[in-house]
Enzyme design. Sequence first.
Site, mmCIF file in Angstrom:
data_model
loop_
_atom_site.group_PDB
_atom_site.id
_atom_site.type_symbol
_atom_site.label_atom_id
_atom_site.label_comp_id
_atom_site.label_asym_id
_atom_site.label_seq_id
_atom_site.Cartn_x
_atom_site.Cartn_y
_atom_site.Cartn_z
ATOM 1 N N LYS A 1 1.011 -1.168 -0.458
ATOM 2 C CA LYS A 1 -0.066 0.068 -0.023
ATOM 3 C C LYS A 1 0.787 0.929 0.005
ATOM 4 O O LYS A 1 0.435 2.084 -1.243
ATOM 5 C CB LYS A 1 -0.883 -0.033 1.213
ATOM 6 C CG LYS A 1 -1.618 1.426 1.906
ATOM 7 C CD LYS A 1 -2.441 0.850 3.198
ATOM 8 C CE LYS A 1 -1.641 1.753 4.299
ATOM 9 N NZ LYS A 1 -1.773 2.917 4.328
ATOM 10 N N ASN A 2 2.392 1.408 0.602
ATOM 11 C CA ASN A 2 2.500 2.305 1.029
ATOM 12 C C ASN A 2 3.128 3.238 0.283
ATOM 13 O O ASN A 2 4.038 3.675 -0.471
ATOM 14 C CB ASN A 2 3.209 2.597 2.400
ATOM 15 C CG ASN A 2 2.666 2.663 3.514
ATOM 16 O OD1 ASN A 2 1.916 2.888 3.286
ATOM 17 N ND2 ASN A 2 3.400 2.190 4.630
ATOM 18 N N CYS B 1 -5.052 12.893 12.771
ATOM 19 C CA CYS B 1 -5.927 11.406 12.485
ATOM 20 C C CYS B 1 -5.550 10.608 13.463
ATOM 21 O O CYS B 1 -5.036 11.142 14.704
ATOM 22 C CB CYS B 1 -4.927 10.421 11.537
ATOM 23 S SG CYS B 1 -3.351 10.432 11.553
#
Length: 417
Positions: free
Chosen positions: A24-25, A119
């Site tokens: 993903k990263n 977040c």
Amino acid sequence: MEKISARITGGKTLKGKIGVSGAKNAVLPVLASTIMLGGETTLLNIPSIGDINSMVRMLNSLNIRTEYRADESIHILNEKKVRHIAPYELVTAMRASFFVAGPLLAKTGFAKVPLPGGCSIGLRPVDIHIQGFEKLGVEINFEHGFVEFSALNLKGNQIDLPFPSVGATENIMMAACLAKGETVIRNSAREPEIVDLANFLIQAGALIEGVGSSTIHVQGVQSLSGVKDYFVIPDRIEIGTLLIAGGLTGGDIEIENVNSSYLSSITDMLTEAGLIISYQDNNVRCSFNGDIHPVNIVTAPHPGFPTDMQAQMMTLLTAASGHSVVKETIFENRFMHVHELIRMGASITIDGQSATVKGGKLSAADVKITDLRAGAALVLAGLIAEGKTTVHGLHHLNRGYYNLIGKLRTLGAEIDL
Ligand code: UD1
């Protein structure tokens, strides 16, 4: 957003072979960088997960066409005028959307991107990105919650990062690809996903050297072109999570097609905890049947122990024969899984950025996922807890893991959705 839960029956031993998805990263900045490329690009090994879908929506909103295909590839067509305003709802939903700033600046000379805000795991400011862009000659204004960047000509410069931020390194490196002259980024982050991004950009025509070390040199070029069939590296965090699942349940699992060279920061720690890790061809295997040893862990930028594995490692240590200390140095609020693990009977005390874990037994409970990696830690805990654990808030898990529950089931876990 769909809020699903999983019911996990603890005590099953995991065994077998499994594949992992693309990282993903790595996919997120690679997708963002296609803003700077002309023509067509095809990326392979792209999992359909929440964060990647958000980045795809971001590209679409900037006037870039995408087609996701059943073989987990994505075809990208960048031939129209790129818009330079990133929508508020996409940036606030996913911090990595801020990665579009560098490529937009390089491509159009402008970018208007909402400040991502904090977040659940921390404040996560973007000051290092912004200072880096300023060094490249970018003018910056803050207005109505947006950051407005403008630079008719990006100019290469020497940039010393105060901290090796992954996102800032990527954003600055991307912008520097189309800047005039040479950019040197010192104290850059060294994560394997940054190396993957650079390898992709090099195939597009960028001139980048030193990536993977703490000094990156970028020689600006006039333009970058589309890349055919770029295969993104496997996800080392998914690999680490599955290895722990195998070890924790006293199982024996093999993960196919991994790149051993970037796994050692994770596997060294698993070996120290007593898991048996071995490599054959491109596969990594984890087996275990004995006592899990207590270990002390400090999260750190690569090649240190990754913060994205801290929560999962803590679940492993709840089963160790003794006390372990886990110190989180990257994010200021990344212990939210601890309170849920305590609800499952874990003995953990927090003192500032350190948690002391006393090994013992877990028992089933209803638990709630608060962020991606905390979610993985709770699913792992469910695999060993006595009884049936219900893990709520699975949508957090699906942001970053492709079909983790399905993969665990394939290995023998008993999980009902
Ligand atoms: C990336 C990863 C994330 C991982 C993190 C650390 C992606 C999409 N996400 O996030 O999974 O947990 O690296 O390995 O690749 N900071 C500042 N100012 C900045 C930038 C960062 O103070 O301008 C701070 C952050 O608040 C945080 C720390 O530096 O406390 C690390 O952040 P950074 O390395 O930038 O992580 P991300 O790129 O956000």
